[in-house]
Every structure is written in C-alpha cells, then in structure tokens.
Design a protein around this motif. Structure first.
Motif, mmCIF file in Angstrom:
data_model
loop_
_atom_site.group_PDB
_atom_site.id
_atom_site.type_symbol
_atom_site.label_atom_id
_atom_site.label_comp_id
_atom_site.label_asym_id
_atom_site.label_seq_id
_atom_site.Cartn_x
_atom_site.Cartn_y
_atom_site.Cartn_z
ATOM 1 N N ALA A 75 2.113 11.169 -4.291
ATOM 2 C CA ALA A 75 0.770 10.648 -4.571
ATOM 3 C C ALA A 75 0.688 9.153 -4.293
ATOM 4 O O ALA A 75 -0.392 8.601 -4.143
ATOM 5 C CB ALA A 75 0.409 10.928 -6.027
ATOM 6 N N MET A 76 1.843 8.509 -4.187
ATOM 7 C CA MET A 76 1.865 7.061 -3.981
ATOM 8 C C MET A 76 1.708 6.667 -2.520
ATOM 9 O O MET A 76 1.827 5.491 -2.189
ATOM 10 C CB MET A 76 3.201 6.492 -4.458
ATOM 11 C CG MET A 76 3.568 6.873 -5.855
ATOM 12 S SD MET A 76 2.541 6.016 -7.013
ATOM 13 C CE MET A 76 3.800 5.233 -7.987
ATOM 14 N N ARG A 77 1.484 7.627 -1.625
ATOM 15 C CA ARG A 77 1.615 7.278 -0.217
ATOM 16 C C ARG A 77 0.491 6.397 0.320
ATOM 17 O O ARG A 77 0.604 5.848 1.399
ATOM 18 C CB ARG A 77 1.769 8.525 0.643
ATOM 19 C CG ARG A 77 0.558 9.439 0.692
ATOM 20 C CD ARG A 77 0.932 10.724 1.432
ATOM 21 N NE ARG A 77 -0.189 11.636 1.519
ATOM 22 C CZ ARG A 77 -0.582 12.423 0.547
ATOM 23 N NH1 ARG A 77 0.053 12.414 -0.609
ATOM 24 N NH2 ARG A 77 -1.613 13.224 0.709
ATOM 25 N N ASN A 78 -0.603 6.259 -0.437
ATOM 26 C CA ASN A 78 -1.636 5.343 0.022
ATOM 27 C C ASN A 78 -1.505 3.955 -0.598
ATOM 28 O O ASN A 78 -2.395 3.135 -0.500
ATOM 29 C CB ASN A 78 -3.018 5.905 -0.278
ATOM 30 C CG ASN A 78 -3.396 6.956 0.746
ATOM 31 O OD1 ASN A 78 -2.711 7.107 1.755
ATOM 32 N ND2 ASN A 78 -4.460 7.683 0.491
ATOM 33 N N ARG A 79 -0.385 3.728 -1.257
ATOM 34 C CA ARG A 79 -0.180 2.403 -1.830
ATOM 35 C C ARG A 79 0.541 1.512 -0.832
ATOM 36 O O ARG A 79 1.071 1.975 0.172
ATOM 37 C CB ARG A 79 0.634 2.517 -3.104
ATOM 38 C CG ARG A 79 -0.124 3.232 -4.178
ATOM 39 C CD ARG A 79 0.478 2.903 -5.498
ATOM 40 N NE ARG A 79 -0.530 3.050 -6.516
ATOM 41 C CZ ARG A 79 -0.492 2.429 -7.688
ATOM 42 N NH1 ARG A 79 0.502 1.616 -7.946
ATOM 43 N NH2 ARG A 79 -1.438 2.615 -8.566
ATOM 44 N N TYR A 80 0.582 0.237 -1.160
ATOM 45 C CA TYR A 80 1.200 -0.745 -0.259
ATOM 46 C C TYR A 80 2.567 -1.154 -0.795
ATOM 47 O O TYR A 80 2.813 -1.078 -2.002
ATOM 48 C CB TYR A 80 0.292 -1.961 -0.117
ATOM 49 C CG TYR A 80 -0.956 -1.626 0.648
ATOM 50 C CD1 TYR A 80 -1.010 -1.783 2.022
ATOM 51 C CD2 TYR A 80 -2.054 -1.087 0.004
ATOM 52 C CE1 TYR A 80 -2.141 -1.447 2.733
ATOM 53 C CE2 TYR A 80 -3.190 -0.737 0.703
ATOM 54 C CZ TYR A 80 -3.233 -0.915 2.066
ATOM 55 O OH TYR A 80 -4.349 -0.570 2.764
ATOM 56 N N PRO A 81 3.458 -1.578 0.101
ATOM 57 C CA PRO A 81 4.839 -1.843 -0.306
ATOM 58 C C PRO A 81 4.967 -2.795 -1.491
ATOM 59 O O PRO A 81 5.824 -2.601 -2.336
ATOM 60 C CB PRO A 81 5.470 -2.478 0.936
ATOM 61 C CG PRO A 81 4.654 -2.018 2.067
ATOM 62 C CD PRO A 81 3.281 -1.779 1.543
ATOM 63 N N HIS A 82 4.089 -3.820 -1.543
ATOM 64 C CA HIS A 82 4.268 -4.812 -2.608
ATOM 65 C C HIS A 82 4.020 -4.241 -3.989
ATOM 66 O O HIS A 82 4.284 -4.894 -4.982
ATOM 67 C CB HIS A 82 3.378 -6.028 -2.354
ATOM 68 C CG HIS A 82 1.910 -5.728 -2.366
ATOM 69 N ND1 HIS A 82 1.102 -5.994 -3.429
ATOM 70 C CD2 HIS A 82 1.121 -5.144 -1.442
ATOM 71 C CE1 HIS A 82 -0.141 -5.613 -3.163
ATOM 72 N NE2 HIS A 82 -0.152 -5.093 -1.959
ATOM 73 N N GLU A 83 3.531 -3.006 -4.047
ATOM 74 C CA GLU A 83 3.283 -2.406 -5.351
ATOM 75 C C GLU A 83 4.485 -1.610 -5.861
ATOM 76 O O GLU A 83 4.401 -0.950 -6.881
ATOM 77 C CB GLU A 83 2.047 -1.509 -5.271
ATOM 78 C CG GLU A 83 0.799 -2.299 -4.880
ATOM 79 C CD GLU A 83 -0.414 -1.426 -4.594
ATOM 80 O OE1 GLU A 83 -1.312 -1.410 -5.428
ATOM 81 O OE2 GLU A 83 -0.454 -0.769 -3.545
ATOM 82 N N PHE A 84 5.595 -1.672 -5.119
ATOM 83 C CA PHE A 84 6.767 -0.889 -5.505
ATOM 84 C C PHE A 84 7.933 -1.796 -5.898
ATOM 85 O O PHE A 84 7.995 -2.957 -5.495
ATOM 86 C CB PHE A 84 7.212 -0.001 -4.342
ATOM 87 C CG PHE A 84 6.261 1.109 -4.035
ATOM 88 C CD1 PHE A 84 6.421 2.357 -4.616
ATOM 89 C CD2 PHE A 84 5.193 0.914 -3.184
ATOM 90 C CE1 PHE A 84 5.535 3.372 -4.340
ATOM 91 C CE2 PHE A 84 4.294 1.926 -2.905
ATOM 92 C CZ PHE A 84 4.477 3.169 -3.486
#
Lengths: 377, 307, 552
Positions: free
Chosen positions: C417-426
C-alpha cells in the motif's frame, strides 16, 4: 512492515505520499513574506494587463492643459481654473467674453463679437482638455452676441501627469507591463540557453565539459554591460534586441548552476542505479536529472527576473531603453529624477512600483529557495 | 607565489586581447562616425580630420595601429574632447572615481560585516529580520532612485549637504555619492556574511571550539568570521573593479568629474578611442582585482593552493 | 564502583526540540552517574537520544533545543550555569571528542594553534608555553613527526590522525571527564582499534573518567566499566558491563546483543555453473594535479584482479576504505570502464556496447550503501521499483507493472500500500528494502551488494541480512557482497576476498580465512573487527563458568 497474505487484487489500496514538490509548496504557503509578495505581484501584473482597458486615459494621450499636475484624488479641473481657461479659449477664437458662469458640470459664457458669431468657435473650446460638447445655446437677434454652453470634462489624475501632460497611472500600467515582459522574456532566453548548455556540459563531462566551461569563463571576464550598451547605442533602441542581449549575458550563471547540479547528480547513487538497470542516457536525463535540477533553476529564475528588470531600468535610465511613447519603469524613473524638484510624484510612484515588483520577486525567490532546500530539518 | 602571479597575468593577456578585438570591431561596424555631426562638416575638413586620426586607412591597419600604440601605453587622442588624449582624461578622472569607490567599498565592508554578523548571531530575532529587510531594500532599490532621493532630502529639503557638484573634492560633496555607492554593497555584504556566518556557526569545528569553552568573542571573531568572510572575498573582486572605475549613475546625478560617465557619452558620440580606452582600463581593473582576490582567498583558506 | 565519589550525576534530564510541526522529545528523563576515573558507556541505536544527552550537558544543543532536569558536576548544575561559568568548565574540566574527525577541526588554522587555544584560555599559558605543551601532547597521542605536524593544517592529515589531534586537545587541561561521542565510527577498523587502545592507555596514565557514546556493543564490552542502554530517549537498562553482557534483563538489550549477524553459508559445489568471471580486471583513474594537469598520475584502484562467481555462491569482498572493493563491484557491472576480461554466462562483456548490453543488464543488478542517496527523491516508490521494467519489458501494461510492483514489495516484506509514497517518507531499513525490490523485480541472477548494511543500525542490519538470505534461497541468487564489516561477511559469504590498495591480499573459503588468516594484514583486520565477538564469547565463557560454579 507487515506481510499481507491475502491474494493480490489489481485495485490494491494505496496510500498516497507527499512528494518533495508538495512538501515545498506547503512550506512556501507557510512563508508569509513570500505569499504576500506573490499576492502583490499577481495584483500588479493583473492591473498592468487589465488596467489600460478600464482606465479612461490612454498611456500616450497628451493633455496639454494638464502638464505636470500633481497627483490628486479630486477631479480636474479645479473650480478656479475653469473661468480663466474658458476665457483663454474664447480669446483664441477672437471673441469678447462678457461673462462666464459655472453651474455644476456646465459652463456658460456670454460672448460678443464685432461680426456675427461664428458657430465654429465651439471648436476652440472643445480643443481644450477641460471642456467638451461645446455648443451655441442662444444667439441674439443680430447674431453679434451669443451664449456658449459646454460641459466641464471631469478628469481624474490620481497619480498626476508627466511633463507632457500624459496620465502617470496609465503610463505606470504600461511600464509595469513592459518591464515584466522584458524580465520574463530575457529570463526565458537565459533559461533556454543556460539549461541546454549547462546540462550538456555537465552530463557529457570530461573534455567536452572542460572546453565548454572554459568558454564560459572567458565570456565571464568580458565586460558585457559595455557590449550591451554598444549594441543598443549602435543598433538602435530595440525592445527585442534588448532582451536578447540581456538574456545572452545572464545565461552564463544559469549554465554554471545547471552544470554544477548535473555533475553532482550524476555522481549520486540513484543515477548509477538507473544505469545499472539499463536506462538510456535520455531516460536518465528525463527521469532523474531534470526533475532534480528544476528546483534550483526555479529559484534562480525568480531571482533573475528582478535582475533583468533592474538592468533594463538602468539602460532606460541612461536613455538607452524603450522608445517613446512606449515606456518602462526605468524610463519613468529617469524622467522623475529630472523633474524631482517641484514634481516629486513623477519619481515617487514609478519608484514605488519598481520597488514593489523587485521586492516581491526577491522575497518569492528567497521563499522558494527555503521551501525547496530546507536546511533546518 | 610570484610565479603564480606571473602565470595569472600571462593568462589574462589573451582575455584582454579578445575583449579589445571584439570591442574594436563591434564599434566600427556600427553606423555613424565621430565627425558625423548634425551640421555636416565641409568635405575638405572631413578629409583632413580623417587623415589626422587615420580613419581613412583600412580597418585592419587601424586595428594594428591601435594595438601597437596600446603596447606603448598610448590610448590615443579623444575624438570628441579634441584637446585631450584619452590618457589625460583618465589621469584626471580616475583618481576621483577611485577615491569615491574605495571609500564606498571600505564603508560597505565594515558596516556590512557588522550588520551581517549581528543578524547571524541573533538569527530569527527582530534585529535579524530588520537587517534582512533593509538588505533586501538596499539590493532592490537601484542607485538611480537612491541618488536623486538622497539629493532631494539632504541637499534640497534639509539643505545639510550639497545636492550635487564636486566642489574640488570637498568632504561634504563626497558624502552623498559615497553613501549612494555604498548602500547596495552594504546590503550584499551583509547578506553574504549572514548566510555564511549562520552556516559557519552550525559547523562542526565551531561546535568544537564552543565545547572547549572559548568565549563567544573568540568563537565568532576568530573561527566563524574567518570562514564567513570567504564568500565576501570572492564577491569583492568584480565588485571592487566596478566600483573603482566609477559609476555612471552617481557621477551623472551628482555631477562628479569621474570616469564613469565617459563610456556612454563616448559610445553615443562615436568617440572610438575613448570607448576603447574605457574598455581597456576597466578590463585591467577586473583582471587585477580577480587576481588579488584569489591571492587573499588562498591566504585566508589554506586548503586552496596556488597551482 | 560506588565507593568513589561521583564527578557527574545527571537526574531526570529531558531534551526537546521545537520543530515547525511540533515538539520532538529526544531525551525523556535520563538519570546517570559517572564516578571519577571510571568509563561509562551510553549505548543506543540512531535516534535513541544518546548524543543529545551529552550535547545538552556541554551546552551544545541546537538553538531550537531545550534541556531540563539537573546535571551536577562537583556540585554545579551544568544546565543552569551562565555561559561564562559554563565556559570555565567545558574545555577545561570536561572535554569532548566528536564523531566527525574530518570536520571537527577548523580547516583554516594550524593544528598547533587549535590545540593551544584552550590552554591559553583556561590555563592562562603564554602562547609559547602552550605551543610547547601542544607538542608534548602530540607526542603523547603518538603522532609521528610531531614537531612538523604542529604546523600542519587539518586537511593535510588523515582521519585517524585528526582524531588523535582531537584527543590531544581534550587532554590538554587534565580534564576530570572526557566525553567521547562515537569517536571511532567514522574510521576504518584497524585505526579504530588503535584509537581505542590509545584512549584506554591514556586513561590509565591520567586517570580521567570517560563517558563513551557508541552504538557498538563490542567496544562497550572491551572498554567500559558500566553501561547505560538507551532507547527512544530513555535508559532501558543499566549496570556493570560484566553483568549486562551475561544477564541482560530488558528485551531491547537482549535484542541488541543478539543483533550481531549470525549463521554461516555452506560453499556451493564446484559443479555449480559459473555465472560471472573476471580475469585480470584493472581500473585506474587519472588524477590531475596542477595547472594543465602537469603532475597527473594514474591511480590503480583495482589492480589485475580475477574472480569466479558460481550460481548460488556469495563472495564477500572485504577491505578498508580506499581498498578498491566498491570500484571492483562497479567494474564487474560495467558501470565504469576497466581493462581485462569480464565474462557473464560465457559472453565477454568487455567492449560490449550498451545496446547489446541491455538484455544482460537485467541479469546483473546492484544495491548501494546509502539508502538515502540511491533512490531518486522525486519519484514514488512504485515508479522507482518498476523503472527497470520500462526498459526490459516495455510491453507491460500499467496495470501489469503495478501488479509486479506489489509482488516485489511483498517479496521484500514491505506493505504494498506504500507504493505511492516517496522515498523520504521511509526509514533507512525500509529504503534498503525498496532498493532490493528494485533490483529483484528484474529477476536477476547476480546481485552486487555494495555495503548494503553499513549505514543501518545493527538491529535493522540483521533484518536485511535475513532478507538477503531468504531471497538467495528462494531464487538461487549469486551475491557479490562488498563490505568492510567482517561480521556480516562471515555470516553471509561462503567465499571471501580480502583487498588492500586494489590488490588481493588473501582469498579462500570464509571458514578457512576467518579461522586461519594467513597474511598479517588479514590478521590485523580480524583482530580489530572481532573485538566485539571475542568480547561476547568471553562473556559467554564467563557466564558458563559462573553457571558451573553455581551448579557445583
């Protein structure tokens, strides 16, 4: 980090993230100075576009009776000017004036002449900026005396008029339009040359980069402002030539910025990862380099526009700017400086307009930089 | 270091050559000439003038002639100020411009550094915002607005200072021009110092000296300021060259007999030699000051080497 | 330990930072004591608040930070002292060395002057006397050619030497307490060992207390008397080192102790097919120095190196920074040009152009060290991991690509479900999983892992190692595992190559090399790296003997 075990459906729910651009936008919105500046700038730009359409005075209309009148919220003419002006107009028509009365917006003049009163004398009255619709209302039996009626034209010059009797506000609208246009056009020229040149040098690297940047170094050391002045002096004051010339100077900085960014991006691991995936050069530039260069370029662009406007004003101040009857803020300020004593509004209002534009653009640029590159986090 | 200086000067010569060449030909392809006055001269007179100034010869010979004269330090006669050579004009005007420019530069460095440092030390305080605001103002408002306004206020309205004129270099006559020249420079220096100082104060090595209990005075003056002054030094090269060779705006508005006015006047009048002379003098200033800046930079930052 | 007086006692220390979107509590009520002459370690992973704890004592918090509580040094509360009074203590009686040896010294001044400065200020020494003392100190911290080095600038010294200079500075005024904030983390293992030895030695001679901040339990075991384990701003466990290593109470401490990667890999049989082969691979860089490159020379980063990677095999490549191990990995993937032969499944890759190369690319993938730098910051995770599909399977529909992305994310145990997030959010560990997913989506045969665990905390490291093992098992992958971290290499690789200055020092089966290193350099490396493991084994032995003693 849970592992979902249910079978995959194509409409897998997703959580949308906030991209760096969206993050930056949020930060920019929180920046009061930048948002206020943006508002002011938009208002000024809209005013410069719409203003001339709704404002009663064309920017090049000369009101010869209203040369250098001060800014005022009251309508012109002032009451005490009406009678002398009517007398002056009629004396030009070589008729004798018995009396002049002002009633509201109307003026009545009793006139006598040695001969029959020629009805065409109304032209002399209409010619004045103060009056309109002049007509002979009554004529005596012998035709040697008559009553002339005319409307007093109520004109507003809320920013005053210039040395030629043109409305300053209308001219400021025009000037803002020209200044912004030159600023934007020159910036776009600088942007196109600079980005293309810088990205090429940075991405190809090596010897090509060396040669290309050496050339930029040489160009840097040339006294460009001299060349622009020479160009303008020799080849005439030409709107297009000017912004091309200015754009042609300013691309150097842009090229350096873009090259530096490209070089540092090229060394980043995500570009290497894309290379390992087999992504083509064009794909890397499009997907990985350009989106990441855009930030600094946007910042530089916003800061370049005021620089160009300033440069244009400087050239205009030297008398090398756009030509009459067109005008720009630099031209207006230069005229204002000459008429400073006795007609300070001519310097004041264009200066305020220029300062507002430059201030706004600078604050927006600073805000954009802070928003795109938050160091405090 | 001496070899470095010599090498730098050697690389400057081709640049100067390019500048001179471009200017020379750019000027000559333009329509008009120095003697195309509103009232045409008699053909005979014109011919004489052209012969005296070698304008009748082919362009390439004029070019070579100019270069060889230049090598002997001769900038040629002015076409418009008939009784003067270009060298005379600069000998008279340059000291005036240098005097004003140097004073403005010194003023800007001192005030800008102090303001920028205070703003950085009190980051995000009222003082900081005030300095940043004033600095933005100083950068934004062009000198051709500042100069007449200052002259209007202090010269005309208050009558404290002369509104214009040189007065043979009397101090009151210099104040307004120097202030006008210095204001934007103060603003730029203050902004540069503030930014670099904030970065320096956050740096690891400043943290180290703070951890070792050195008083704030030492931390700021010895460790942060030296790092913060570096970007200002780089900026100063071109800025100094521009300031010392006179400002057309300030010299025109205040009526000062410097060299800043020459270029535009000369270009408008097709005073070929004076235009060329200005280009040469300014270019030399740029080259020399860039070199001085590099030397100062290397002296301040041991990581930079001369080669 | 409690018999001697406490030089420092901290009570209910809280540190918080004001950020634009609220307050962050970095330290939430920490108590600890330091007795004179003892070594106290504060251990924790990144974000545990261990550094901020000591920064607040030294008055070095960032401007948006606030500290409350009490920190008594000989009766004076450090948190409430005026700057002037605090300046009398810090740098004199309490000194500090930092993690970043490269940037902690002022680049613009000679080191002699920097060492002398606190002495002049605190001890009232004349510049001349301070210089003499600085020279003495440089000799004390064993800097060769001390007389000459006194006038050197920091950039003319190596990282280890700079850290020695920092130590010299810290010792100048005979401090009561020396705070060392991860002083060896940025250094190579062999240098790390030297610095630690030096510190211990100096402590024995000079008798100051040391507060040692670290994430490395191995160092703690060797070095400290007592330890405080911190997690999320709180001390979760404290006690004597001998106690905690033997009988950890808190689950977090137990997890940290167990976080050393374990297990080993069986070598593949000689019959396994050869996938990737390098013969006489050399990479050299032209280093240009001076005007017009007058003094340019060639730096041989990889010097005539050969290796053979079989299916299912993991070759560990170890070495210190500058050994050329990363360059080798990039050369084998043809990301940089090299001399020699590189053969993949019988095809010679050298000289192949990119167009022909492209189908091969998908078989050879790479995962980088820096999980922050290796993901394009302006693309979503979904876009990042499917980028390879755009190149190698352009016929896939958007939906199909999305399906593959979901699959890949599940494979690396991330929520799709996280695939539309951006790298800086991980977090760092999650990003490394994303990087692995990006490589795995192409179903490669060979994966070059360039220090994939080095930037991560131990506990996260362990998860990534487990994931890599699982993937290798399931897909019969071959790994080229590049790392300076010998314990991870020992757990993952079946074959190991030790590199130094571009050359192979030693190679062989992991078990053989680790058990019986032949070359001096390898031995040195092992000794430095396995301080921690030895320490643990030692502790286990002690525990066992203690149990035996109890039993008997």
């Amino acid at each position: 980090m849970s592992i979902t075990e249910e079978p995959i459906t194509l409409d897998e729910p997703t959580i949308s993230g906030r991209s760096l651009w969206q993050d930056a936008l949020v930060r920019l919105r929180r920046n009061k100075a930048a948002m206020t500046s943006l508002f002011i700038l938009v208002v000024m730009a809209v005013a410069s576009l719409v203003g001339p359409l709704v404002w009663p005075h064309p920017y090049d209309r000369v009101y010869s009776e209203y040369v250098r009148v001060p800014a005022s919220l009251e309508a012109y003419p002032h009451e005490e000017r009406i009678v002398p002006e009517m007398e002056r107009s009629l004396s030009r028509a070589r008729v004798d004036v018995a009396s002049v009365e002002v009633e509201g917006d109307k003026v009545r003049a009793e006139i006598t002449d040695d001969d029959e009163v020629d009805p065409r004398i109304t032209r002399y009255v209409d010619r004045s900026d103060l009056f309109s619709n002049a007509k002979i209302a009554e004529t005596s039996a012998d035709g040697r005396s008559a009553v002339l009626e005319a409307d007093v034209a109520r004109l507003y010059f809320i920013a005053g008029t210039d040395g030629n009797g043109r409305d300053l506000l209308a001219r400021i609208f025009m000037a803002i339009r020209i200044s912004l246009a030159i600023g934007l056009l020159a910036t776009v020229v600088a942007l196109m040359i600079g980005v293309a040149y810088g990205a090429t040098a940075g991405y190809l690297g090596g010897r090509v980069d060396n040669v290309m940047m050496r050339l930029v170094d040489v160009l840097y050391s040339l006294p460009f402002i001299f060349f622009v002045i020479l160009l303008v002096v020799f080849f005439g004051r030409n709107f297009v030539l000017m912004f091309i010339a200015v754009g042609a100077i300013e691309w150097l900085d842009m090229a350096r910025i873009v090259r530096g960014q490209t070089l540092s991006l090229k060394r980043r691991e995500f570009v290497e990862a894309a290379e390992a995936l087999g992504v083509s050069n064009a794909g890397i530039v499009r997907r990985h380099i350009i989106p990441n260069v855009l930030g600094p370029v946007a910042v530089y662009m916003t800061l370049l526009v005021p620089k160009v406007i300033l440069l244009e004003s400087f050239l205009s101040f030297l008398g090398l700017g756009v030509q009459e009857p067109l005008t720009s803020l630099g031209v207006l300020i230069s005229e204002g400086a000459k008429n400073m004593q006795g007609a300070s509004w001519l310097l004041l209002y264009p200066s305020i307009a220029l300062a507002l534009i430059l201030f706004s653009l600078n604050f927006i640029g600073d805000g954009l930089r802070d928003a795109l590159d938050p160091k405090d986090r | 270091m001496l070899s470095y200086v010599l090498r730098r000067l050697a690389t400057a010569i081709p640049t100067l050559f390019v500048i001179i060449t471009i200017s020379f030909f750019l000027m000559r392809v333009a329509p008009g000439g120095p003697f195309n006055l509103e009232r045409p001269l008699e053909a005979k007179v014109m011919e004489n003038l052209n012969r005296i100034y070698h304008l009748n010869e082919p362009l390439w010979r004029q070019y070579l002639l100019y270069l060889s004269n230049l090598l002997h330090g001769d900038l040629g006669p002015s076409f418009v100020y008939r009784d003067f050579s270009v060298g005379d004009l600069f000998a008279a005007g340059l000291p005036v411009s240098i005097q004003l420019g140097a004073s403005a530069l010194t003023l800007a460095l001192i005030i800008g550094t102090v303001l920028g440092s205070i703003a950085a030390l009190k980051q995000n305080s009222t003082i900081d915002y005030l300095v940043v605001g004033v600095a933005t103002f100083g950068i934004t408002i062009p000198p051709f607005v500042i100069a007449p306004v200052l002259s209007l206020i202090f010269g005309v309205s208050l009558g404290w200072l002369p509104a214009g004129g040189w007065g043979n270099g009397a101090l009151p006559n210099k104040i307004l021009p120097i202030v006008t020249l210095a204001l934007p420079q103060i603003a730029i220096v203050a902004r540069l110092i503030r930014g670099a100082m904030i970065e320096a104060l956050r740096s690891d090595h400043v943290r180290t000296v703070r951890a070792y209990g050195l008083p704030t005075r030492v931390v700021v003056m010895v460790h942060a300021l030296r790092a913060a002054i570096l970007p200002v030094v780089s900026y100063l090269g071109p800025a100094a060259a521009a300031l010392l060779t006179g400002s057309i705006v300030v010299e025109t508005i205040f009526g000062i007999p410097g060299v800043g006015r020459y270029f535009v006047q000369a270009a408008l009048n097709r005073d070929y030699t004076l235009v060329m002379g200005t280009v040469v003098v300014v270019s030399i200033f740029v080259v020399v000051f860039n070199m001085i800046v590099d030397l100062v930079y290397a002296w301040l930052d041991p990581r930079v080497r001369y080669d | 330990m409690s018999t001697t007086e406490n030089v420092l006692s901290v009570r209910d220390l809280k540190v918080s930072f004001k950020l634009a979107d609220g307050q962050v509590d970095a330290v939430r009520g920490v108590n600890f004591d330091v007795a004179s002459g003892e070594t106290v370690a504060i251990v924790g992973e990144s974000g545990s608040g261990k550094s901020q704890t000591v920064m607040s004592l030294m008055g070095l918090l960032a401007s948006n930070g606030r500290a409350s509580g009490e920190a008594l040094y000989r009766g004076e509360d450090l948190l409430r002292l005026s700057p002037r009074k605090l300046n009398r203590i810090r740098g004199d009686k309490i000194t500090m060395i930092f993690q970043e040896p490269m940037s902690s010294l002022d680049p613009l001044y000679r080191i002699g002057r920097q060492i002398a400065e606190p002495m002049i200020h605190h001890g009232g020494l004349s510049p001349k006397a301070a210089r003499a003392k600085a020279l003495e100190l440089l000799k004390l911290v064993r800097i060769p050619n001390a007389e000459r080095r006194l006038d050197a600038y920091p950039h003319e010294m190596s990282g280890g030497q700079r850290q020695r200079v920092m130590i010299a500075m810290a010792l100048a005024n005979d401090p009561d307490i020396l705070i060392a904030d991860e002083p060896t983390t940025a250094l190579d293992v062999t240098i790390q060992a030297e610095i630690l030895r030096l510190l211990k030695d100096l402590q024995n001679r000079l008798g100051m207390a040391i507060v040692f901040i670290t994430h490395d339990l191995g160092i703690v075991r060797r070095f400290a008397d007592r330890v405080y384990v911190m997690r999320a701003g709180e001390v979760v466990e404290q006690g004597a080192v001998s106690e905690i290593f033997v009988r950890p109470q808190h689950p977090y401490t137990k997890m940290l102790l167990a976080a050393e990667p374990e297990g080993h890999k069986e070598p593949v049989p000689d019959t396994a097919p050869v996938l990737l082969q390098g013969r006489g691979v050399s990479v050299s860089f032209k280093i240009k120095e001076g005007f017009f490159g007058k003094n340019s020379f060639e730096l041989k980063a990889v010097d005539n190196l050969s290796l053979t990677l079989r299916q299912g095999q993991t070759i560990g490549i170890v070495g210190e920074s500058g050994s050329g191990k990363s360059t080798l990995g990039r050369a084998l993937l043809r990301l940089i040009s090299s001399r020699g032969e590189i053969i993949f499944e019988g095809q010679d890759l050298t000289g192949a152009d990119l167009r022909r190369d492209r189908p091969l690319r998908r078989q050879l993938q790479i995962v980088f060290q820096d999980p922050y730098g290796s993901l394009s910051p302006r693309l979503t995770v979904g876009q990042i991991i499917t980028e390879g599909l755009l190149v190698h399977e352009p016929e896939l529909s958007r939906k199909e690509r999305d399906r593959r992305a979901v699959e890949a994310l599940k494979e690396v145990q991330l929520d799709p479900a996280m695939r539309n997030r951006y790298p800086h959010e991980f977090s760092g560990g999650q990003r490394q999983r994303i990087a692995i997913a990006r490589a795995m989506i192409l179903k490669p045969k060979v994966l070059v892992l360039d220090e994939p665990t080095s930037a991560l905390d131990r506990s996260v490291q362990k998860e990534i190692v487990d994931l890599l093992r699982k993937l290798q098992r399931e897909h019969n992958l071959s790994y080229l595992f590049i790392s300076h971290d010998l314990s991870v290499v020992r757990a993952l690789a079946d074959t190991v190559i030790v590199m130094k200055e571009g050359k192979v020092v030693e190679e062989g089966l992991t078990e053989d090399v680790f058990a019986r290193p032949q070359k001096d350099y390898t031995k040195e490396l092992m000794a430095a790296a396995f301080m921690s493991q030895e320490a643990r084994r030692e502790a286990e032995r002690e525990a066992a003997s203690a149990k035996e003693a109890e039993a008997s």
